[in-house]
Design a protein around this motif. Structure first.
Motif, PDB file in Angstrom:
ATOM      1  N   VAL A 168       0.927  -1.219  -0.179  1.00 14.29           N
ATOM      2  CA  VAL A 168      -0.066   0.170  -0.017  1.00 14.29           C
ATOM      3  C   VAL A 168       0.841   1.257  -0.038  1.00 14.29           C
ATOM      4  CG1 VAL A 168      -1.678   1.446   1.257  1.00 14.29           C
ATOM      5  CG2 VAL A 168      -1.759  -1.021   1.455  1.00 14.29           C
ATOM      6  N   LEU A 169       0.605   2.101  -1.076  1.00 16.97           N
ATOM      7  CA  LEU A 169       1.149   3.141  -0.941  1.00 16.97           C
ATOM      8  C   LEU A 169       0.307   4.481  -0.356  1.00 16.97           C
ATOM      9  CD1 LEU A 169       3.410   5.272  -1.698  1.00 16.97           C
ATOM     10  CD2 LEU A 169       2.547   5.521  -4.172  1.00 16.97           C
ATOM     11  N   LEU A 170       0.666   4.895   0.717  1.00 16.59           N
ATOM     12  CA  LEU A 170      -0.474   5.793   1.357  1.00 16.59           C
ATOM     13  C   LEU A 170       0.183   7.319   1.242  1.00 16.59           C
ATOM     14  CD1 LEU A 170      -2.807   6.478   3.686  1.00 16.59           C
ATOM     15  CD2 LEU A 170      -0.906   5.926   5.202  1.00 16.59           C
ATOM     16  N   VAL A 171      -0.424   8.171   0.597  1.00 19.35           N
ATOM     17  CA  VAL A 171      -0.318   9.704  -0.020  1.00 19.35           C
ATOM     18  C   VAL A 171      -1.039  10.454   1.043  1.00 19.35           C
ATOM     19  CG1 VAL A 171       0.135  11.439  -1.606  1.00 19.35           C
ATOM     20  CG2 VAL A 171       0.486   8.906  -1.789  1.00 19.35           C
ATOM     21  N   THR A 172      -0.335  11.328   1.849  1.00 22.64           N
ATOM     22  CA  THR A 172      -0.888  12.416   2.824  1.00 22.64           C
ATOM     23  C   THR A 172      -0.530  13.721   2.069  1.00 22.64           C
ATOM     24  OG1 THR A 172       0.862  12.317   4.330  1.00 22.64           O
ATOM     25  CG2 THR A 172      -1.214  10.875   4.988  1.00 22.64           C
ATOM     26  N   SER A 173      -1.594  14.790   2.186  1.00 23.64           N
ATOM     27  CA  SER A 173      -1.313  15.925   1.531  1.00 23.64           C
ATOM     28  C   SER A 173      -1.849  17.161   2.169  1.00 23.64           C
ATOM     29  CB  SER A 173      -2.138  15.783   0.163  1.00 23.64           C
ATOM     30  OG  SER A 173      -3.605  15.670   0.267  1.00 23.64           O
ATOM     31  N   SER A 174      -2.040  16.991   3.582  1.00 20.32           N
ATOM     32  CA  SER A 174      -2.619  17.940   4.323  1.00 20.32           C
ATOM     33  C   SER A 174      -1.311  19.158   4.687  1.00 20.32           C
ATOM     34  CB  SER A 174      -3.132  17.766   5.752  1.00 20.32           C
ATOM     35  OG  SER A 174      -3.559  18.746   6.868  1.00 20.32           O
ATOM     36  N   ILE A 175      -1.642  20.634   4.786  1.00 18.36           N
ATOM     37  CA  ILE A 175      -0.748  21.471   5.047  1.00 18.36           C
ATOM     38  C   ILE A 175      -0.669  21.315   6.474  1.00 18.36           C
ATOM     39  CG2 ILE A 175      -0.822  23.012   3.058  1.00 18.36           C
ATOM     40  CD1 ILE A 175      -2.633  24.843   4.556  1.00 18.36           C
TER      41      ILE A 175
ATOM     42  N   ILE B 254       0.002  -6.992   4.839  1.00 17.93           N
ATOM     43  CA  ILE B 254       0.024  -5.623   4.365  1.00 17.93           C
ATOM     44  C   ILE B 254       1.223  -4.972   4.533  1.00 17.93           C
ATOM     45  CG2 ILE B 254      -1.188  -3.410   4.312  1.00 17.93           C
ATOM     46  CD1 ILE B 254      -3.663  -4.871   4.962  1.00 17.93           C
ATOM     47  N   GLU B 255       1.919  -4.410   3.508  1.00 18.58           N
ATOM     48  CA  GLU B 255       3.076  -3.285   3.805  1.00 18.58           C
ATOM     49  C   GLU B 255       2.668  -1.956   3.295  1.00 18.58           C
ATOM     50  OE1 GLU B 255       7.314  -3.296   1.445  1.00 18.58           O
ATOM     51  OE2 GLU B 255       6.461  -5.101   2.073  1.00 18.58           O
ATOM     52  N   ILE B 256       3.274  -1.133   4.185  1.00 17.67           N
ATOM     53  CA  ILE B 256       2.712   0.373   3.834  1.00 17.67           C
ATOM     54  C   ILE B 256       3.947   1.076   3.661  1.00 17.67           C
ATOM     55  CG2 ILE B 256       1.601   2.387   4.806  1.00 17.67           C
ATOM     56  CD1 ILE B 256      -0.311   0.807   6.063  1.00 17.67           C
ATOM     57  N   THR B 257       3.862   2.203   2.673  1.00 14.29           N
ATOM     58  CA  THR B 257       4.952   2.844   2.336  1.00 14.29           C
ATOM     59  C   THR B 257       4.232   4.351   2.493  1.00 14.29           C
ATOM     60  OG1 THR B 257       6.077   1.619   0.847  1.00 14.29           O
ATOM     61  CG2 THR B 257       6.550   4.039   0.773  1.00 14.29           C
TER      62      THR B 257
ATOM     63  N   HIS C  27       3.486  -0.617  -5.822  1.00 12.67           N
ATOM     64  CA  HIS C  27       2.383  -0.976  -5.000  1.00 12.67           C
ATOM     65  C   HIS C  27       1.255  -1.443  -5.566  1.00 12.67           C
ATOM     66  CE1 HIS C  27       5.312   1.382  -2.664  1.00 12.67           C
ATOM     67  NE2 HIS C  27       4.845   0.946  -1.355  1.00 12.67           N
ATOM     68  N   ASP C  28       0.570  -2.053  -4.939  1.00 14.54           N
ATOM     69  CA  ASP C  28      -0.965  -2.513  -5.222  1.00 14.54           C
ATOM     70  C   ASP C  28      -1.985  -1.826  -5.037  1.00 14.54           C
ATOM     71  OD1 ASP C  28       0.370  -5.321  -5.837  1.00 14.54           O
ATOM     72  OD2 ASP C  28       0.675  -5.340  -3.683  1.00 14.54           O
TER      73      ASP C  28
END
Length: 201
Positions: free
Chosen positions: A4-11, A35-38, A86-87
């Motif tokens: 899992v590629l976890l992308v956050t974008s909050s200022i 589950i493997e997370i980046t 990533h999946d």
């Protein structure tokens, strides 16, 4: 193993409500051995807006790039490689002025790349990253889902669809600025939906 590629974008970083949704997702996902997370924080990355020099660097063969062109092209090459590895893509997205954060758009500008993540055909563009799925975790001060003001969700779906990611699920925590009671109920519902999503990964 599901990557899992976890992308956050909050200022607002960890204080942002979308980041809190991402953290809830991450805490639960890390309880599973399969589950493997980046985690990639596009605000911390601080990518500049896409410029002509960088765009032009993509058109030059690797072996023919100057040092400056290699450095510019790396911004896209590395992020594309990361996504390809990533999946599942999880996007934690606040709503800023009816759109996505400009930092997230800068990230998308590096992965929406003709010849790499999609190609043009006589019948229109075709995505090259098929077989992946995406989850959007959205946090909003007001209530927008399903209304004409929600321009964010179609934008995200179109950008993901361009590169072949057409299986997109959404979790919205809305009305977070409409009083504590409304906020608590919205977050409780969103957390439950996240838990159900993780169970299906």
């Amino acid at each position: 193993m599901t990557r899992v590629l976890l992308v956050t974008s909050s200022i607002l970083a960890d204080q942002g409500q979308s980041t809190q949704l991402a953290r809830h997702f991450e805490r639960l996902a890390r309880q599973r051995d399969d589950i493997e997370i980046t985690h990639r924080d596009v605000v911390a990355d601080d990518l500049p807006h896409l410029g002509l020099d960088e765009l032009s660097s993509w058109q030059v063969a690797d072996a023919e790039r100057s040092e400056a062109q290699r450095e510019l092209a790396t911004r896209s090459d590395e992020r594309l490689a990361e996504l390809e590895a990533h999946d599942v893509l999880v996007l934690a997205v606040p709503l800023y002025n009816l759109g996505i954060p400009s930092q997230l758009k800068a990230w998308f500008d590096r992965i929406l790349r003709a010849g790499k993540s999609f190609r043009y055909t006589e019948n229109g563009p075709v995505g090259l990253l098929e077989g992946k799925r995406a989850i959007v975790l959205g946090a909003r001060g007001g209530q927008y889902a399903g209304s004409a003001l929600d321009t964010q969700t179609p934008h995200l779906r179109h950008m993901l669809g361009l590169i072949g990611i057409n299986e997109v699920e959404t979790v919205f925590a809305e009305g977070l600025s409409m009083g504590d009671e409304h906020k608590e109920a919205a977050l409780t519902t969103a957390h439950a939906e996240i838990e159900a999503l993780i169970a299906r990964l």
